[in-house]
Design a protein around this motif. Structure first.
Motif, PDB file in Angstrom:
ATOM      1  N   SER A 177       0.841  -1.199   0.000  1.00 42.29           N
ATOM      2  CA  SER A 177       0.000   0.000   0.000  1.00 42.29           C
ATOM      3  C   SER A 177       0.867   1.237   0.000  1.00 42.29           C
ATOM      4  O   SER A 177       2.076   1.183   0.285  1.00 42.29           O
ATOM      5  CB  SER A 177      -0.937   0.009   1.211  1.00 42.29           C
ATOM      6  OG  SER A 177      -0.196   0.040   2.419  1.00 42.29           O
ATOM      7  N   VAL A 178       0.246   2.368  -0.322  1.00 43.58           N
ATOM      8  CA  VAL A 178       0.905   3.670  -0.302  1.00 43.58           C
ATOM      9  C   VAL A 178       0.107   4.584   0.613  1.00 43.58           C
ATOM     10  O   VAL A 178      -1.114   4.703   0.467  1.00 43.58           O
ATOM     11  CB  VAL A 178       0.998   4.271  -1.723  1.00 43.58           C
ATOM     12  CG1 VAL A 178       1.515   5.697  -1.664  1.00 43.58           C
ATOM     13  CG2 VAL A 178       1.890   3.423  -2.607  1.00 43.58           C
ATOM     14  N   THR A 179       0.794   5.218   1.570  1.00 45.81           N
ATOM     15  CA  THR A 179       0.145   6.145   2.500  1.00 45.81           C
ATOM     16  C   THR A 179       0.620   7.565   2.204  1.00 45.81           C
ATOM     17  O   THR A 179       1.827   7.808   2.076  1.00 45.81           O
ATOM     18  CB  THR A 179       0.460   5.782   3.961  1.00 45.81           C
ATOM     19  OG1 THR A 179      -0.017   4.461   4.221  1.00 45.81           O
ATOM     20  CG2 THR A 179      -0.218   6.752   4.918  1.00 45.81           C
ATOM     21  N   SER A 181       0.397  11.654   3.392  1.00 47.38           N
ATOM     22  CA  SER A 181       0.041  12.553   4.496  1.00 47.38           C
ATOM     23  C   SER A 181       1.072  13.695   4.576  1.00 47.38           C
ATOM     24  O   SER A 181       2.144  13.589   3.982  1.00 47.38           O
ATOM     25  CB  SER A 181       0.031  11.775   5.822  1.00 47.38           C
ATOM     26  OG  SER A 181       1.342  11.317   6.125  1.00 47.38           O
ATOM     27  N   THR A 198      -4.917  11.705   6.437  1.00 50.16           N
ATOM     28  CA  THR A 198      -4.078  10.645   5.880  1.00 50.16           C
ATOM     29  C   THR A 198      -4.930   9.757   4.980  1.00 50.16           C
ATOM     30  O   THR A 198      -6.072   9.448   5.318  1.00 50.16           O
ATOM     31  CB  THR A 198      -3.461   9.783   6.989  1.00 50.16           C
ATOM     32  OG1 THR A 198      -2.616  10.595   7.801  1.00 50.16           O
ATOM     33  CG2 THR A 198      -2.627   8.647   6.413  1.00 50.16           C
ATOM     34  N   THR A 199      -4.362   9.378   3.848  1.00 46.51           N
ATOM     35  CA  THR A 199      -5.051   8.449   2.951  1.00 46.51           C
ATOM     36  C   THR A 199      -4.120   7.298   2.606  1.00 46.51           C
ATOM     37  O   THR A 199      -2.954   7.515   2.281  1.00 46.51           O
ATOM     38  CB  THR A 199      -5.497   9.146   1.655  1.00 46.51           C
ATOM     39  OG1 THR A 199      -6.492  10.128   1.963  1.00 46.51           O
ATOM     40  CG2 THR A 199      -6.090   8.143   0.682  1.00 46.51           C
ATOM     41  N   THR A 200      -4.635   6.074   2.685  1.00 41.28           N
ATOM     42  CA  THR A 200      -3.868   4.896   2.309  1.00 41.28           C
ATOM     43  C   THR A 200      -4.514   4.242   1.101  1.00 41.28           C
ATOM     44  O   THR A 200      -5.722   3.969   1.096  1.00 41.28           O
ATOM     45  CB  THR A 200      -3.788   3.887   3.475  1.00 41.28           C
ATOM     46  OG1 THR A 200      -3.089   4.498   4.566  1.00 41.28           O
ATOM     47  CG2 THR A 200      -3.046   2.629   3.054  1.00 41.28           C
ATOM     48  N   THR A 202      -4.583   1.016  -1.329  1.00 40.13           N
ATOM     49  CA  THR A 202      -4.233  -0.406  -1.398  1.00 40.13           C
ATOM     50  C   THR A 202      -3.969  -0.797  -2.837  1.00 40.13           C
ATOM     51  O   THR A 202      -4.769  -0.509  -3.735  1.00 40.13           O
ATOM     52  CB  THR A 202      -5.372  -1.263  -0.816  1.00 40.13           C
ATOM     53  OG1 THR A 202      -5.597  -0.893   0.547  1.00 40.13           O
ATOM     54  CG2 THR A 202      -5.019  -2.742  -0.889  1.00 40.13           C
ATOM     55  N   ASN A 233       4.328   0.805   1.926  1.00 40.52           N
ATOM     56  CA  ASN A 233       4.279  -0.242   2.944  1.00 40.52           C
ATOM     57  C   ASN A 233       4.249  -1.610   2.271  1.00 40.52           C
ATOM     58  O   ASN A 233       3.330  -1.901   1.496  1.00 40.52           O
ATOM     59  CB  ASN A 233       3.018  -0.069   3.808  1.00 40.52           C
ATOM     60  CG  ASN A 233       2.815   1.370   4.251  1.00 40.52           C
ATOM     61  OD1 ASN A 233       3.613   1.930   4.982  1.00 40.52           O
ATOM     62  ND2 ASN A 233       1.725   1.986   3.791  1.00 40.52           N
ATOM     63  N   THR A 240       6.348  -5.930   8.322  1.00 42.65           N
ATOM     64  CA  THR A 240       6.036  -4.824   7.416  1.00 42.65           C
ATOM     65  C   THR A 240       7.218  -3.876   7.335  1.00 42.65           C
ATOM     66  O   THR A 240       7.747  -3.442   8.363  1.00 42.65           O
ATOM     67  CB  THR A 240       4.799  -4.046   7.899  1.00 42.65           C
ATOM     68  OG1 THR A 240       3.676  -4.929   7.970  1.00 42.65           O
ATOM     69  CG2 THR A 240       4.474  -2.906   6.945  1.00 42.65           C
ATOM     70  N   THR A 242       8.419  -0.162   5.748  1.00 41.32           N
ATOM     71  CA  THR A 242       7.867   1.089   5.230  1.00 41.32           C
ATOM     72  C   THR A 242       8.999   1.992   4.779  1.00 41.32           C
ATOM     73  O   THR A 242       9.978   2.186   5.489  1.00 41.32           O
ATOM     74  CB  THR A 242       7.034   1.809   6.317  1.00 41.32           C
ATOM     75  OG1 THR A 242       5.931   0.983   6.676  1.00 41.32           O
ATOM     76  CG2 THR A 242       6.509   3.143   5.796  1.00 41.32           C
ATOM     77  N   SER A 244       9.799   5.831   3.115  1.00 44.38           N
ATOM     78  CA  SER A 244       9.137   7.132   2.999  1.00 44.38           C
ATOM     79  C   SER A 244       9.986   8.140   2.238  1.00 44.38           C
ATOM     80  O   SER A 244      11.211   8.058   2.228  1.00 44.38           O
ATOM     81  CB  SER A 244       8.829   7.694   4.395  1.00 44.38           C
ATOM     82  OG  SER A 244       7.964   6.828   5.098  1.00 44.38           O
TER      83      SER A 244
END
Length: 310
Positions: A177-179, A181, A198-200, A202, A233, A240, A242, A244
């Protein structure tokens, strides 16, 4: 008095009572109607268009139109499509008109006419995602006996993520997934509010087992800070990971952007990607790479990168 006379006396009395009641009703009705006719003496017609004739500026429906006289909302109507024009009978005076397009009651918390204010909040319902949100606001003065046509130019308040492609992801990955923010969380009138959004997104695994993608239209309110954080992520049986990157270039409302990344095992978990931000004012290409030691701008000799380093 004979029997027939005694029978007719109550009937006549009852008839007189009914006539009196009807007379009272007839006396009240014109007065009530006269008051309404006295108050409603002007017509406001509202039309909507986009801020450009470009097809990409299509108007988003439904359009909720709130009409305020001072702080009080005196009218609320909804346009469901362009074939149903809006016309309202109002009293003379000064009004402010606020329109919000693409905000359905199914996805958004919309105030009722009684609760609406000129700075009212428009926010998502729990678990919902943004639509192609547009707003407009304008003032108008109505005169006695006049008809005024107000055209509202709707401006898009969201940016759109339309594609994410991550290549060569380890085959052991079970979810990616990509988050993104921090983003603004809501609108208050025509301005943004709430800085911690924040938006995630999938991603879906493709048939080759190593490529994960998202393709569609994911609408986001713009960044609420001077920089935007993109986090990738990757979930594997061991946990997991992550990775950034902080985007310092400004991404604006009415912009389209894409994320493309490649996982490189030989370097030891390095993800290289690009974000292409297309606004209707300019186009930006941002390249970056990030790994366990941090993140840095990639040297891909893009013109935008050269301008950033000056």
């Amino acid at each position: 008095m004979n029997k027939v006379s005694r029978m007719f006396t109550p009937i006549i009395a009852m008839g007189a009572i009914v006539l009196c009641l009807m007379a009272c009703e007839k006396m009240d009705l014109p007065e009530e109607m006269g008051t309404n006719e006295e108050n409603v003496n002007s017509v406001l017609q509202v039309r909507t268009r986009t801020a450009s004739e470009n097809d990409e500026y299509r108007v988003s429906y439904p359009i909720n139109i709130y009409v305020f006289k001072g702080e009080k909302c005196v009218a609320l109507q909804t346009l469901t499509d362009e074939n149903h024009p809006l016309s309202m009978a109002l009293t003379e005076g000064d009004y402010s008109v606020y329109a919000i397009g693409g905000a359905s009651a199914e996805n958004y918390l919309l105030p009722s006419q009684e609760d609406a204010t000129p700075s009212m909040a428009i926010s998502l319902q729990a678990g919902k995602r943004h639509d192609d949100l547009m707003v407009a606001k304008s003032n108008v003065t109505l005169v006695d006996g006049g008809s005024n046509t107000l055209t509202l130019a709707l401006e898009r308040k969201v940016m759109m993520l339309q594609n994410v492609t991550l290549n060569k992801i380890p085959s052991a990955a079970t979810a990616v997934s990509v988050t993104i923010s921090p983003l603004w969380q809501r609108l208050e009138g025509t301005t943004y509010a709430g800085k911690e959004g924040t938006t995630t997104i999938t991603l879906s695994k493709q048939t080759d087992g190593r490529t994960w993608t998202f393709t569609g239209e994911e609408y986001l309110l713009p960044p609420s800070g001077n920089s935007l954080t993109i986090a990738v992520n990757i979930v594997t049986p061991s946990g997991t990971s992550t990775y950034s990157y902080n985007v310092s270039e400004q991404l604006e409302a009415a912009g389209i952007f894409n994320i493309q990344g490649t996982y490189t095992e030989a370097i030891g978990v390095t993800l290289t990607g690009t974000i292409t931000g297309t606004t209707w004012k300019s186009e930006k290409t941002i390249s970056f790479e990030f790994d366990e030691s941090g993140s840095q701008t990639a040297d891909h000799n893009h013109e935008d990168n050269k301008q950033r380093k000056r």
